[in-house]
Write a protein that holds these residues in place. Structure first.
Motif, PDB file in Angstrom:
ATOM      1  N   ALA A 128      -8.486  -6.735  -9.836  1.00 46.63           N
ATOM      2  CA  ALA A 128      -8.717  -7.328  -8.521  1.00 46.63           C
ATOM      3  C   ALA A 128      -7.427  -7.419  -7.716  1.00 46.63           C
ATOM      4  N   ASN A 129      -6.321  -7.775  -8.377  1.00 43.91           N
ATOM      5  CA  ASN A 129      -5.056  -7.966  -7.668  1.00 43.91           C
ATOM      6  C   ASN A 129      -4.128  -6.772  -7.781  1.00 43.91           C
ATOM      7  N   SER A 130      -4.556  -5.711  -8.422  1.00 42.38           N
ATOM      8  CA  SER A 130      -3.691  -4.541  -8.583  1.00 42.38           C
ATOM      9  C   SER A 130      -3.811  -3.647  -7.349  1.00 42.38           C
ATOM     10  N   GLN A 131      -2.672  -3.170  -6.871  1.00 44.84           N
ATOM     11  CA  GLN A 131      -2.637  -2.306  -5.696  1.00 44.84           C
ATOM     12  C   GLN A 131      -2.788  -0.852  -6.144  1.00 44.84           C
ATOM     13  N   ILE A 132      -3.865  -0.220  -5.756  1.00 44.15           N
ATOM     14  CA  ILE A 132      -4.077   1.178  -6.071  1.00 44.15           C
ATOM     15  C   ILE A 132      -3.871   1.993  -4.808  1.00 44.15           C
ATOM     16  N   HIS A 133      -3.613   3.272  -4.977  1.00 41.12           N
ATOM     17  CA  HIS A 133      -3.368   4.201  -3.875  1.00 41.12           C
ATOM     18  C   HIS A 133      -2.163   3.746  -3.037  1.00 41.12           C
ATOM     19  N   VAL A 134      -1.171   3.173  -3.690  1.00 38.80           N
ATOM     20  CA  VAL A 134       0.032   2.721  -3.007  1.00 38.80           C
ATOM     21  C   VAL A 134       1.228   3.220  -3.816  1.00 38.80           C
ATOM     22  N   GLY A 135       2.185   3.868  -3.136  1.00 34.02           N
ATOM     23  CA  GLY A 135       3.356   4.412  -3.810  1.00 34.02           C
ATOM     24  C   GLY A 135       4.614   3.628  -3.469  1.00 34.02           C
ATOM     25  N   TYR A 136       5.626   4.371  -2.996  1.00 32.79           N
ATOM     26  CA  TYR A 136       6.895   3.742  -2.658  1.00 32.79           C
ATOM     27  C   TYR A 136       6.794   2.788  -1.476  1.00 32.79           C
ATOM     28  N   LEU A 137       5.759   2.900  -0.675  1.00 27.37           N
ATOM     29  CA  LEU A 137       5.646   2.044   0.499  1.00 27.37           C
ATOM     30  C   LEU A 137       5.430   0.581   0.136  1.00 27.37           C
ATOM     31  N   GLU A 138       5.001   0.295  -1.094  1.00 33.10           N
ATOM     32  CA  GLU A 138       4.849  -1.105  -1.478  1.00 33.10           C
ATOM     33  C   GLU A 138       6.186  -1.798  -1.693  1.00 33.10           C
ATOM     34  N   GLN A 139       7.294  -1.027  -1.730  1.00 32.05           N
ATOM     35  CA  GLN A 139       8.618  -1.609  -1.879  1.00 32.05           C
ATOM     36  C   GLN A 139       9.255  -1.990  -0.544  1.00 32.05           C
ATOM     37  N   THR A 140       8.581  -1.715   0.557  1.00 32.53           N
ATOM     38  CA  THR A 140       9.146  -2.008   1.862  1.00 32.53           C
ATOM     39  C   THR A 140       9.033  -3.508   2.168  1.00 32.53           C
ATOM     40  N   GLU A 141       9.875  -3.949   3.072  1.00 35.14           N
ATOM     41  CA  GLU A 141       9.876  -5.369   3.446  1.00 35.14           C
ATOM     42  C   GLU A 141       8.603  -5.744   4.190  1.00 35.14           C
ATOM     43  N   ILE A 142       8.095  -4.845   5.012  1.00 35.82           N
ATOM     44  CA  ILE A 142       6.874  -5.140   5.772  1.00 35.82           C
ATOM     45  C   ILE A 142       5.687  -5.320   4.836  1.00 35.82           C
ATOM     46  N   PHE A 143       5.591  -4.468   3.836  1.00 27.88           N
ATOM     47  CA  PHE A 143       4.466  -4.543   2.897  1.00 27.88           C
ATOM     48  C   PHE A 143       4.525  -5.843   2.090  1.00 27.88           C
ATOM     49  N   GLN A 144       5.708  -6.233   1.649  1.00 28.12           N
ATOM     50  CA  GLN A 144       5.826  -7.428   0.824  1.00 28.12           C
ATOM     51  C   GLN A 144       5.581  -8.703   1.621  1.00 28.12           C
ATOM     52  N   SER A 145       5.885  -8.694   2.915  1.00 28.75           N
ATOM     53  CA  SER A 145       5.679  -9.884   3.735  1.00 28.75           C
ATOM     54  C   SER A 145       4.262  -9.981   4.294  1.00 28.75           C
ATOM     55  N   THR A 146       3.442  -8.985   4.064  1.00 27.53           N
ATOM     56  CA  THR A 146       2.057  -8.993   4.555  1.00 27.53           C
ATOM     57  C   THR A 146       1.161  -9.740   3.568  1.00 27.53           C
ATOM     58  N   PRO A 147       0.196 -10.525   4.022  1.00 28.49           N
ATOM     59  CA  PRO A 147      -0.750 -11.178   3.099  1.00 28.49           C
ATOM     60  C   PRO A 147      -1.493 -10.151   2.249  1.00 28.49           C
ATOM     61  N   PRO A 148      -1.845 -10.535   1.019  1.00 25.90           N
ATOM     62  CA  PRO A 148      -2.489  -9.562   0.112  1.00 25.90           C
ATOM     63  C   PRO A 148      -3.774  -8.953   0.658  1.00 25.90           C
ATOM     64  N   THR A 149      -4.514  -9.707   1.456  1.00 23.83           N
ATOM     65  CA  THR A 149      -5.777  -9.175   1.966  1.00 23.83           C
ATOM     66  C   THR A 149      -5.580  -8.079   3.009  1.00 23.83           C
ATOM     67  N   LEU A 150      -4.395  -8.017   3.605  1.00 19.48           N
ATOM     68  CA  LEU A 150      -4.134  -7.042   4.659  1.00 19.48           C
ATOM     69  C   LEU A 150      -3.174  -5.957   4.218  1.00 19.48           C
ATOM     70  N   ARG A 151      -2.790  -5.926   2.955  1.00 23.50           N
ATOM     71  CA  ARG A 151      -1.760  -4.977   2.515  1.00 23.50           C
ATOM     72  C   ARG A 151      -2.250  -3.536   2.528  1.00 23.50           C
ATOM     73  N   LYS A 152      -3.513  -3.342   2.239  1.00 19.11           N
ATOM     74  CA  LYS A 152      -4.027  -1.977   2.252  1.00 19.11           C
ATOM     75  C   LYS A 152      -4.005  -1.394   3.667  1.00 19.11           C
ATOM     76  N   ARG A 153      -4.394  -2.180   4.642  1.00 19.47           N
ATOM     77  CA  ARG A 153      -4.336  -1.719   6.030  1.00 19.47           C
ATOM     78  C   ARG A 153      -2.894  -1.532   6.482  1.00 19.47           C
ATOM     79  N   ALA A 154      -2.020  -2.442   6.050  1.00 19.45           N
ATOM     80  CA  ALA A 154      -0.615  -2.315   6.421  1.00 19.45           C
ATOM     81  C   ALA A 154       0.006  -1.062   5.812  1.00 19.45           C
ATOM     82  N   CYS A 155      -0.415  -0.700   4.592  1.00 21.94           N
ATOM     83  CA  CYS A 155       0.123   0.504   3.951  1.00 21.94           C
ATOM     84  C   CYS A 155      -0.320   1.759   4.701  1.00 21.94           C
ATOM     85  N   ARG A 156      -1.563   1.791   5.142  1.00 25.42           N
ATOM     86  CA  ARG A 156      -2.023   2.940   5.923  1.00 25.42           C
ATOM     87  C   ARG A 156      -1.266   3.044   7.248  1.00 25.42           C
TER      88      ARG A 156
END
Length: 485
Positions: free
Chosen positions: A267-295
């Protein structure tokens, strides 16, 4: 002239020749395959897994030494800004960055090989350690620190691992089934740990060089995702030009690895996400919006890479504007929805109505309303044949008339207000509208008991109408009530 049998024999001879040629070719391929397999087996047998040099060969290659020497010289010299007019693919510093990205991948693979070598050797001493420390570099540091010591309370692991992991390792080491290693095996294990740590430091140096040059090579991509993530994206894609040609959906997956959760929830594992999850924007985004932020990050990074590939903006202004746009969109997503406004009632229609209402209209509707008989005639029962005026479905249909079980076409009429009104009008016509009695009535009544009596005709009419009382006059002519029911 050749006969048909001769032509058939000639065709059979050609087929036999072709089959013989194909068999010879198959035999030749099989012999070549057997030679390749024998050669591979010979190489595997010649490989000595006890020797570290036969397992790890990257540090002795000329390519590794040349790239590391160029990286050290470039770090000492600094960036050369005078070559900005050169085409990006012809820039020697850009070519060095591409080589460094490829070398960093080779160094990671080499560290994994050395980690397997250390694990195989040290398994005899501490078999449970590989399940407690998963990272190859951390494992090498812990093995080098512990060595051949059996009592881990005498070994200080502070700074290498978290305190919780150190406690688990100490408790597990007290009940381990391992035995001390021979001096020769221990020395090979320590050398392998030193080589893994050396490769890790070389990898950090390469990444530092790439990150220091990303502001010059790809300033807009670095402004969005950072220099470290931009270097990893460009290295995995194979260069800035390859990254610019790549669609955004593939940029999102660069660096993604298959995660083995060993039966735990995804449930809490991020799939289809690569190096972009290491960015500051991705880490500061709420978990529910991280997939949209990654796109969104992948799309804007692709646009920035295409700008950098043609050197459209060397100052990074476009990248900073794209980053601000991403942050504004994420803030917009987090805003609560607008409050629901109360809907006002529609404006009343001030125009006069076309139909009048009131008692007269209600009485008119009641007078011309649909009767029960017509309602039954308009209805039709399911699965029951309808009777008609001419029979066999011809003429006017009767609907459900006569199908209620009585066999009659008529319906018993209930009390109707219309019939009561008609009866009242008939009574008024009979006795007059003013309430006066008829001129044919008489106040004399003939009785068998007393003969002729004087009676009140109006009271008699009321008695006949209501049936509740009878009024008579006595013999003396006085009025008296003699019966009330």
């Amino acid at each position: 002239m050749a006969t048909l049998a001769d032509s058939f024999l000639a065709d059979l001879e050609e087929l036999s020749d072709n089959e013989a040629d194909s068999l010879n070719e198959d035999n030749g391929d099989a012999e070549q395959m057997e030679e390749d397999v024998d050669g591979d087996l010979a190489d595997i047998e010649a490989l000595n897994y006890d020797d570290l040099d036969s397992v790890s060969k990257l540090q002795k290659t000329q390519r590794y030494n040349d790239i590391m020497q160029k990286v050290e010289d470039a770090l000492e010299k600094g960036s050369d800004i005078s070559n900005q007019s050169i085409v990006l693919e012809d820039d020697p510093e850009y070519q060095l960055i591409v080589d460094c990205n490829a070398l960093s991948v080779d160094i990671e693979n080499e560290i994994v090989i050395i980690h397997n070598f250390i694990r195989d050797k040290y398994r005899l001493k501490f078999p449970e350690l590989e399940s407690l420390v998963h990272h190859p570099i951390d494992y090498a540091r812990v093995v080098k620190k512990i060595g051949n010591e059996m009592d881990l309370t005498l070994v200080d692991l502070e700074g290498l691992l978290p305190s919780a992991i150190i406690m688990v390792i100490s408790v597990t080491a007290s009940t381990t089934s391992g035995k001390p290693l021979p001096d020769e095996v221990l020395q090979k294990t320590i050398d392998a740990c030193d080589r893994a740590l050396t490769l890790d430091s070389a990898k950090k140096k390469v990444l530092d060089f790439v990150e220091s040059r990303m502001g010059y090579i790809a300033p807009n991509v670095s402004a969005i995702v950072g220099t470290a993530v931009a270097a990893k994206l460009m290295g995995t894609a194979g260069g800035l030009s390859a990254l610019a040609r790549m669609p955004a959906c593939n940029v999102q997956l660069l660096g993604a690895k298959r995660k083995t959760l060993a039966g735990f929830s995804t449930a809490n594992s991020q799939i289809h996400v690569g190096y972009l999850e290491q960015t500051e924007i991705f880490q500061s985004t709420p978990p529910t919006l991280r997939k949209r932020a990654c796109r969104l990050l992948a799309a804007k990074s692709t646009l920035a890479a295409r700008i950098d590939s043609i050197k459209g903006d060397s100052t990074g202004k476009v990248g900073r504007s794209l980053r601000d746009e991403i942050l504004k969109k994420i803030e917009k997503w987090q805003e609560p929805p607008p409050a629901k406004q109360p809907k006002p009632l529609p404006v009343p229609d001030s125009e006069p109505k076309k139909k009048r209402g009131g008692r007269r209209l209600r009485k008119t509707k009641e007078r011309y309303a649909l009767t029960d008989m017509r309602k039954l005639a308009n209805r039709m029962a399911f699965g029951v044949p309808e009777e008609s005026s001419l029979g066999d479905g011809l003429g006017e249909g009767y609907g459900m008339l006569g199908q209620a079980g009585s066999g009659k076409l008529r319906v018993s009429a209930g009390p109707s207000k219309l019939s009561a009104k008609v009866a009242k009008k008939f009574k008024e016509k009979q006795y007059g509208s003013s309430g006066a009695t008829s001129g044919l009535t008489s106040s004399l009544a003939f009785t068998p008991v007393q003969g002729i009596e004087l009676s009140n005709p109006q009271a008699l009419a009321n008695q006949l109408g209501s049936g509740t009382q009878s009024t008579y006059f006595s013999e003396t002519g006085t009025f008296s009530k003699i019966k009330r029911t």
